[in-house]
Scaffold this active site. Structure first.
Site, mmCIF file in Angstrom:
data_model
loop_
_atom_site.group_PDB
_atom_site.id
_atom_site.type_symbol
_atom_site.label_atom_id
_atom_site.label_comp_id
_atom_site.label_asym_id
_atom_site.label_seq_id
_atom_site.Cartn_x
_atom_site.Cartn_y
_atom_site.Cartn_z
ATOM 1 N N HIS A 1 -3.529 -2.388 2.024
ATOM 2 C CA HIS A 1 -2.223 -1.720 2.106
ATOM 3 C C HIS A 1 -2.141 -0.660 3.186
ATOM 4 O O HIS A 1 -1.073 -0.403 3.730
ATOM 5 C CB HIS A 1 -1.781 -1.219 0.732
ATOM 6 C CG HIS A 1 -1.285 -2.352 -0.098
ATOM 7 N ND1 HIS A 1 -2.082 -3.023 -0.980
ATOM 8 C CD2 HIS A 1 -0.094 -2.979 -0.096
ATOM 9 C CE1 HIS A 1 -1.393 -4.017 -1.516
ATOM 10 N NE2 HIS A 1 -0.185 -4.014 -1.006
ATOM 11 N N ARG B 1 8.285 -2.548 -1.705
ATOM 12 C CA ARG B 1 7.136 -2.291 -2.590
ATOM 13 C C ARG B 1 7.380 -0.960 -3.297
ATOM 14 O O ARG B 1 7.022 0.088 -2.782
ATOM 15 C CB ARG B 1 5.846 -2.183 -1.784
ATOM 16 C CG ARG B 1 5.338 -3.476 -1.170
ATOM 17 C CD ARG B 1 4.012 -3.229 -0.460
ATOM 18 N NE ARG B 1 3.325 -4.460 -0.149
ATOM 19 C CZ ARG B 1 3.430 -5.116 1.002
ATOM 20 N NH1 ARG B 1 4.192 -4.658 1.969
ATOM 21 N NH2 ARG B 1 2.755 -6.242 1.202
ATOM 22 N N ARG C 1 10.984 -5.229 -5.530
ATOM 23 C CA ARG C 1 9.926 -5.695 -6.427
ATOM 24 C C ARG C 1 9.607 -4.606 -7.439
ATOM 25 O O ARG C 1 9.465 -3.441 -7.064
ATOM 26 C CB ARG C 1 8.688 -6.038 -5.614
ATOM 27 C CG ARG C 1 7.524 -6.491 -6.469
ATOM 28 C CD ARG C 1 6.375 -6.965 -5.642
ATOM 29 N NE ARG C 1 5.653 -5.858 -5.047
ATOM 30 C CZ ARG C 1 4.606 -6.003 -4.229
ATOM 31 N NH1 ARG C 1 4.211 -7.218 -3.891
ATOM 32 N NH2 ARG C 1 3.984 -4.972 -3.735
ATOM 33 N N GLU D 1 2.005 -15.560 -6.085
ATOM 34 C CA GLU D 1 0.809 -15.006 -5.455
ATOM 35 C C GLU D 1 -0.440 -15.292 -6.281
ATOM 36 O O GLU D 1 -1.534 -14.897 -5.919
ATOM 37 C CB GLU D 1 0.973 -13.509 -5.191
ATOM 38 C CG GLU D 1 1.363 -12.682 -6.393
ATOM 39 C CD GLU D 1 1.641 -11.213 -6.043
ATOM 40 O OE1 GLU D 1 1.179 -10.731 -5.005
ATOM 41 O OE2 GLU D 1 2.322 -10.549 -6.846
ATOM 42 N N ASN E 1 -0.780 -12.561 0.756
ATOM 43 C CA ASN E 1 -1.914 -11.625 0.794
ATOM 44 C C ASN E 1 -2.775 -11.841 -0.443
ATOM 45 O O ASN E 1 -3.995 -11.901 -0.366
ATOM 46 C CB ASN E 1 -1.427 -10.174 0.813
ATOM 47 C CG ASN E 1 -0.491 -9.903 1.967
ATOM 48 O OD1 ASN E 1 -0.508 -10.634 2.937
ATOM 49 N ND2 ASN E 1 0.324 -8.863 1.845
ATOM 50 N N ASP E 2 -2.105 -11.943 -1.576
ATOM 51 C CA ASP E 2 -2.856 -12.197 -2.800
ATOM 52 C C ASP E 2 -3.120 -13.686 -3.010
ATOM 53 O O ASP E 2 -4.193 -14.063 -3.451
ATOM 54 C CB ASP E 2 -2.105 -11.620 -4.014
ATOM 55 C CG ASP E 2 -2.326 -10.116 -4.121
ATOM 56 O OD1 ASP E 2 -3.474 -9.675 -3.919
ATOM 57 O OD2 ASP E 2 -1.357 -9.385 -4.379
ATOM 58 N N ARG F 1 -9.429 -9.095 -0.719
ATOM 59 C CA ARG F 1 -8.723 -8.787 0.529
ATOM 60 C C ARG F 1 -9.150 -7.463 1.142
ATOM 61 O O ARG F 1 -8.831 -7.171 2.291
ATOM 62 C CB ARG F 1 -7.197 -8.831 0.316
ATOM 63 C CG ARG F 1 -6.669 -7.776 -0.611
ATOM 64 C CD ARG F 1 -5.257 -8.121 -1.087
ATOM 65 N NE ARG F 1 -4.223 -7.414 -0.359
ATOM 66 C CZ ARG F 1 -2.947 -7.378 -0.738
ATOM 67 N NH1 ARG F 1 -2.539 -8.030 -1.815
ATOM 68 N NH2 ARG F 1 -2.059 -6.723 -0.045
ATOM 69 N N CYS G 1 6.653 -13.123 1.684
ATOM 70 C CA CYS G 1 6.591 -11.722 2.062
ATOM 71 C C CYS G 1 5.160 -11.255 2.307
ATOM 72 O O CYS G 1 4.906 -10.084 2.530
ATOM 73 C CB CYS G 1 7.271 -10.845 1.015
ATOM 74 S SG CYS G 1 6.557 -11.043 -0.625
HETATM 75 C C1 PEP Z 1 1.281 -10.264 -1.312
HETATM 76 O O1 PEP Z 1 0.431 -10.237 -2.204
HETATM 77 O O2 PEP Z 1 1.317 -11.132 -0.427
HETATM 78 C C2 PEP Z 1 2.314 -9.226 -1.237
HETATM 79 C C3 PEP Z 1 3.312 -9.334 -0.387
HETATM 80 O O3 PEP Z 1 2.206 -8.138 -2.044
HETATM 81 P P1 PEP Z 1 1.142 -6.973 -1.857
HETATM 82 O O4 PEP Z 1 0.621 -7.068 -0.439
HETATM 83 O O5 PEP Z 1 1.860 -5.701 -2.087
HETATM 84 O O6 PEP Z 1 0.106 -7.284 -2.868
HETATM 85 MG MG MG Z 2 0.555 -9.021 -3.965
#
Ligand code: PEP
Ligand code: MG
Length: 572
Positions: free
Chosen positions: A190, A297, A333, A432, A455-456, A466, A503
């Site tokens: 993040h 977020r 979200r 995700e 990302n997840d 990650r 996203c």
């Molecule tokens: C993701 O997991 O791809 C996402 C957009 O949410 P975050 O990065 O906040 O986990």
């Molecule tokens: Mg996520």
């Protein structure tokens, strides 16, 4: 001789400045009964004096080097230090309760911080942040520890640190912090994501940067190619100054597209939206020509404070975002805390696998007060724009149904209180967790939209944390395993007449963009700074042409082959 260290380019751009090593040891305050309160008061007074001298020197320096407006923050800190209400109350507490100065300070400042945080006024809320910084400074003196926090930065610097938490990153002052490099972290941690929205060039996951740089050494951050150059030669310096100029020129070219719609060469419109973490990111969203917000977020509203935000505070934040977006889609979200986003005041037990733990929707369904407060704030704001609510980390259909049912309950309650709520709110979910991607056809019947959180989704599909740079090679957005999942999610949505967005950071990746277009993705949501390069790329692509290559791509046996194929066919 200069030294070059390679890491992961987390936020594009070139920065050249001196290094500032960020060290942030825990300042754990213990309550102690003291025999001689007068001595504690004296110790406290000495720390105040030391902090004051320090702050005055910093303020003078900042005024000289950067101008009065940029030094204003330190003037505000000095005011806090001189505030009799605060100082006298700490002394009183020491004397009355026979406690140590650290404890008295922590208690009294804690009270002021929550008082200011609860006021519906941005200015007052900032005072809470000032008190928090001043508390740290005094505590450091009381405890005799030396440390540097982001708020102590008073010069144009590049931060060098083992890690930067999202809350450290949120505190970075863009005026002073020109770039950063960390030992740990990946492209989707993040702090990297935040650096992109703050447009701070950065390199993460270098593994060794903290072993190699001393305070004050000149450092170049190349966030484009993921390199850090320590103590550069004159020649290297001018090479990178040139590279910086080229990057800025390129940005000017992209800026010409700010008011364009995103339409491919074969006339297909896709929506390019922005990811944000706070209403403060809105200028970046508007300046970069986003067609909506694909991910807000909201967890950042809950961070860097000592208690949960109230319904009113949340309402104000959602109102600001919805009204500034003037009817464009805004996907908000619900709280996605956990993983690398901690809320210390919830006092959650430490977990062995925080990314697989008690977080996001799991926590919200369990601690419904927190969830309901947020939902009420969202529902109340719904009439002010085009709101879409999205639930994070859904793993089962039951979780989605429960979350939606609670939202509906709160809607009815508000309506029975004669509060107006929009009837057009779309309710969707993040895809995700692999279970939802696999079952997307079932979920698609009940949701209004999907937003794929790669990302997840990638970390869970590849079983690769990650945040862990040792396994960052497994962050493989072009791996056919991921592409096949993405394809089935988009197809499942379309079959039910729903839309599918993305996203995760993959949505703004120049290799992934052509594939996602070919797969039929409807909405691409990314860091605001990626929007114009993505638009420039999409305007030249033909969806139909790429679609004819998709089958071949999905049959490939590695991410590397996919990457080479895209480079060869669609990036030239
Ligand atoms: C993701 O997991 O791809 C996402 C957009 O949410 P975050 O990065 O906040 O986990
Ligand atoms: Mg996520």
């Amino acid at each position: 001789m200069s030294q070059r260290i390679t890491g992961i380019g987390a936020s594009a751009g070139i920065a050249i400045a001196k290094a500032f090593r960020l060290e942030n040891p825990a300042l754990d305050v213990e309550k102690k009964v003291v025999e001689n309160p007068a001595q504690e008061v004296e110790r406290f007074q000495e720390s105040i004096e030391k902090s004051k001298n320090e702050l005055e020197a910093i303020k003078d320096h900042a005024e000289k080097e950067l101008g009065e407006d940029k030094a204003a923050i330190f003037a505000a800190h000095l005011l806090v230090l001189q505030d009799p209400e605060l100082i006298d109350n700490v002394k009183k507490k020491i004397n009355e309760k026979n406690v140590n100065a650290e404890f008295a300070l922590d208690e009294v400042t804690g009270m002021f911080i929550s008082m200011f945080e609860n006021m519906d006024n941005e200015y007052m809320k900032e005072r809470a942040a000032d008190i928090r910084d001043v508390r740290k400074r005094i505590l450091a003196h009381l405890m005799g520890v030396e440390f540097n926090t982001p708020s102590m930065i008073t010069d144009e610097v590049i931060i060098i640190s083992d890690d930067l938490t999202p809350s450290d990153t949120a505190q970075l002052n863009r005026q002073f912090v020109k770039g950063f490099a960390t030992d740990i972290g990946g492209r989707t941690s993040h702090s990297a994501i935040m650096a992109r929205s703050m447009e701070i060039p950065s390199v993460v996951g270098t593994k060794t940067i903290t072993d190699s740089v001393e305070n004050g050494t000149i450092v170049i951050i190349d966030g484009i190619d993921g390199e850090v150059i320590i103590d550069p030669t004159e020649e290297e310096r001018s090479t990178y100054e040139e590279k910086r100029n080229q990057f800025l020129e390129q940005k000017k070219e992209w800026a010409k597209l700010v008011n364009e719609r995103t339409v491919t060469s074969d006339d297909v419109h896709v929506e390019l939206a922005a990811n944000i973490g706070t209403p403060k990111d809105l200028p970046g969203v508007l300046n970069n020509g986003a067609e909506g917000i694909g991910l807000y977020r909201t967890e950042f509203l809950y961070m860097n404070r000592d208690q949960l935000p109230t319904e009113e505070e949340q309402f104000e934040a959602y109102k600001e975002v919805l009204s500034q977006m003037e009817g464009k889609p805004v996907v908000i979200r619900t709280l996605d805390v956990g993983g690398d986003k901690e809320l210390p005041y919830l006092n959650l037990p430490k977990e062995l696998n925080p990314f697989l733990g008690y977080r996001a929707i799991r926590l919200c369904l369990d601690q419904q007060d927190i969830f309901r407060t947020q939902l009420r704030a969202l529902l109340r704001a719904s009439t002010l724009g085009n709101l879409k609510v999205m639930f994070p980390m859904i793993a089962t259909l039951d979780e989605f149904r429960q979350a939606k049912a609670i939202l509906m309950e709160e809607k009815e309650k508000l309506q029975s209180e004669n509060v107006e709520v929009s009837d057009a709110i779309e309710i969707g979910m993040m895809v995700e967790i692999p279970s939802t991607a696999v079952m997307a056809d079932i979920f698609a019947k009940e949701v209004d939209f999907f937003s794929i959180g790669t990302n997840d989704l990638i970390q869970y599909t590849m079983a690769a944390d990650r945040m862990n740079e040792q396994v960052s090679y497994l962050y493989q957005p072009y791996n056919p395993a991921i592409l096949r999942l993405v394809k089935s999610v988009i197809e499942a949505a379309h079959k039910e007449g729903k839309w599918a967005g993305m996203c995760g950071e993959m949505a703004g990746d120049e290799i992934a963009i052509p594939i996602l277009l070919g797969l039929g993705l409807d909405e691409f949501s990314m860091s605001a700074t990626s929007i114009l390069p993505a638009r420039s790329q999409l305007l030249k692509l033909s969806k139909e042409t790429i679609a004819s290559h998709i089958e071949a791509i999905l049959e490939m046996d590695s991410d590397q082959k996919v990457k080479e194929y895209v480079q060869e066919h669609f990036l030239k």
